[in-house]
Design a protein around this motif. Structure first.
Motif, PDB file in Angstrom:
ATOM      1  N   HIS A  86       0.865  -1.177   0.000  1.00  0.00           N
ATOM      2  CA  HIS A  86       0.000   0.000   0.000  1.00  0.00           C
ATOM      3  C   HIS A  86       0.901   1.225   0.000  1.00  0.00           C
ATOM      4  O   HIS A  86       1.772   1.369   0.866  1.00  0.00           O
ATOM      5  CB  HIS A  86      -0.904   0.027   1.223  1.00  0.00           C
ATOM      6  CG  HIS A  86      -2.024  -0.962   1.165  1.00  0.00           C
ATOM      7  ND1 HIS A  86      -3.025  -0.995   2.101  1.00  0.00           N
ATOM      8  CD2 HIS A  86      -2.321  -1.955   0.282  1.00  0.00           C
ATOM      9  CE1 HIS A  86      -3.889  -1.964   1.817  1.00  0.00           C
ATOM     10  NE2 HIS A  86      -3.457  -2.566   0.714  1.00  0.00           N
ATOM     11  N   VAL A  96       1.403  -5.606   2.445  1.00  0.00           N
ATOM     12  CA  VAL A  96       0.122  -6.271   2.695  1.00  0.00           C
ATOM     13  C   VAL A  96      -0.011  -7.422   1.703  1.00  0.00           C
ATOM     14  O   VAL A  96      -0.304  -7.213   0.525  1.00  0.00           O
ATOM     15  CB  VAL A  96      -1.086  -5.318   2.556  1.00  0.00           C
ATOM     16  CG1 VAL A  96      -2.363  -6.050   2.965  1.00  0.00           C
ATOM     17  CG2 VAL A  96      -0.909  -4.069   3.404  1.00  0.00           C
ATOM     18  N   ASP A 101      -6.850  -9.065   0.876  1.00  0.00           N
ATOM     19  CA  ASP A 101      -6.433  -7.728   0.486  1.00  0.00           C
ATOM     20  C   ASP A 101      -5.804  -7.729  -0.904  1.00  0.00           C
ATOM     21  O   ASP A 101      -5.972  -6.772  -1.671  1.00  0.00           O
ATOM     22  CB  ASP A 101      -5.442  -7.156   1.495  1.00  0.00           C
ATOM     23  CG  ASP A 101      -5.248  -5.663   1.314  1.00  0.00           C
ATOM     24  OD1 ASP A 101      -6.040  -4.898   1.891  1.00  0.00           O
ATOM     25  OD2 ASP A 101      -4.341  -5.261   0.554  1.00  0.00           O
ATOM     26  N   LYS A 104      -8.344  -7.286  -3.430  1.00  0.00           N
ATOM     27  CA  LYS A 104      -8.729  -5.876  -3.525  1.00  0.00           C
ATOM     28  C   LYS A 104      -7.701  -5.088  -4.330  1.00  0.00           C
ATOM     29  O   LYS A 104      -8.060  -4.226  -5.151  1.00  0.00           O
ATOM     30  CB  LYS A 104      -8.875  -5.270  -2.124  1.00  0.00           C
ATOM     31  CG  LYS A 104     -10.010  -5.852  -1.295  1.00  0.00           C
ATOM     32  CD  LYS A 104     -10.045  -5.225   0.102  1.00  0.00           C
ATOM     33  CE  LYS A 104     -11.127  -5.840   0.971  1.00  0.00           C
ATOM     34  NZ  LYS A 104     -11.119  -5.284   2.355  1.00  0.00           N
ATOM     35  N   GLN A 105      -6.421  -5.405  -4.091  1.00  0.00           N
ATOM     36  CA  GLN A 105      -5.363  -4.746  -4.859  1.00  0.00           C
ATOM     37  C   GLN A 105      -5.506  -5.055  -6.350  1.00  0.00           C
ATOM     38  O   GLN A 105      -5.332  -4.171  -7.195  1.00  0.00           O
ATOM     39  CB  GLN A 105      -3.998  -5.203  -4.367  1.00  0.00           C
ATOM     40  CG  GLN A 105      -3.649  -4.757  -2.956  1.00  0.00           C
ATOM     41  CD  GLN A 105      -2.324  -5.337  -2.487  1.00  0.00           C
ATOM     42  OE1 GLN A 105      -1.354  -5.378  -3.240  1.00  0.00           O
ATOM     43  NE2 GLN A 105      -2.266  -5.813  -1.255  1.00  0.00           N
TER      44      GLN A 105
END
Length: 303
Positions: A86, A96, A101, A104-105
């Motif tokens: 991030h 991360v 996650d 999501k990235q």
């Protein structure tokens, strides 16, 4: 332009690609859309078809500039991006690698790139503890099956990380990205033999040693505060500059552009598929592409 097969992926990539960390604003300047359009437009004209970017070159900023530029010609490009960080502000990121996650990235990268698939999605310079997560790789395989990722890769943080390289086939990764240049030959020891054994493609990043192998930086060169090189040890930078002067004097043929020579030097290694140098403008794209003229035929990955 010359092309090679990226290992067993089936991707036919130009031997010179476009590295795009600079678009994120950490290399001494920011970029406007028209400048990125000029860089990628010139690259396309020269037969370059590979773009390498990342989630944390800005907060998906590099990806956004690229996506806007290529949205009308997406199928002409092989787009490689990465996951695992991030971005908060220049030179500040957090790791991360949690599976949820990362999904999501991925979605944010797809949105930024204005595409519904990533050609090569790469684990980005993470520690072995983050790499060794079955849930992460199982989740990524689900995204491959869904068509959002076409191929997986690993961008190793240390150019001697044989743990991640040796496990590439286990996690169904088909390419390794690694720092490799005339000043840093460490991958030749273990990483490249492992890549050859597994038939992995190799993307050589930092092939110009952060610009030093262009031959234009002298000992004592000062970089602006918004240039990542300003944060590096000055003694190391001066050592680079001195070594480059010796290489230029003793190894580069008279009348040969040093940057083109340095890129071609990388491409001569039988494990190296492509180099992904950065470029500040269209003129540097042309200079990088000129390395092709110094690359001999007969490479094992030739396409």
């Amino acid at each position: 332009m010359k092309y090679r097969m990226l290992g067993k992926s089936g991707l036919r990539v130009s031997v010179v690609g476009v590295g795009t960390w600079q678009f994120g604003g950490e290399w001494g300047r920011t970029y406007e859309q028209h400048e990125v359009n000029a860089i990628l437009g010139t690259a396309k004209e020269l037969g370059i078809n590979l773009i390498d970017t990342a989630e944390c070159y800005g907060d998906h900023l590099s990806e956004s500039l690229i996506g806007e530029s290529i949205q009308g010609s997406r199928n002409d490009w092989i787009v490689a991006t990465k996951f695992g960080h991030h971005f908060h502000r220049p030179f500040e990121r957090t790791d991360v690698y949690d599976a949820k996650d990362v999904v999501k990235q991925l979605e944010l990268s797809l949105q930024a790139l204005k595409t519904d698939y990533i050609d090569l999605y790469q684990f980005h310079s993470g520690p072995n503890s983050s790499f060794d997560q079955d849930e992460l790789w199982d989740t990524l395989q689900e995204q491959v099956k869904a068509g959002k990722i076409r191929h997986l890769g690993i961008s190793i943080g240390s150019n001697e990380n044989i743990h991640q390289t040796s496990r590439a086939s286990d996690v169904k990764a088909e390419a390794i990205q690694v720092v490799y240049n005339r000043l840093d030959r460490n991958p030749e020891k273990e990483v490249f033999p492992s890549c050859a054994e597994q038939n992995l493609g190799v993307l050589a990043r930092v092939p110009l040693a952060s610009g030093f192998l262009s031959g234009k930086y002298k000992p004592g060169t000062q970089f602006a505060a918004n240039d990542v090189r300003s944060r590096w040890d000055t003694a190391k930078l001066d050592s680079y500059a001195n070594e480059v002067e010796a290489i230029k004097r003793e190894e580069v043929p008279q009348g040969t552009d040093m940057a083109a020579w340095a890129l071609a030097w990388c491409l001569k290694h039988p494990a190296v598929t492509t180099v992904i140098p950065g470029c500040k403008d269209a003129a540097q794209v042309k200079a990088n592409a000129a390395a092709v003229e110094l690359v001999d035929e007969g490479h094992p990955q030739e396409a």
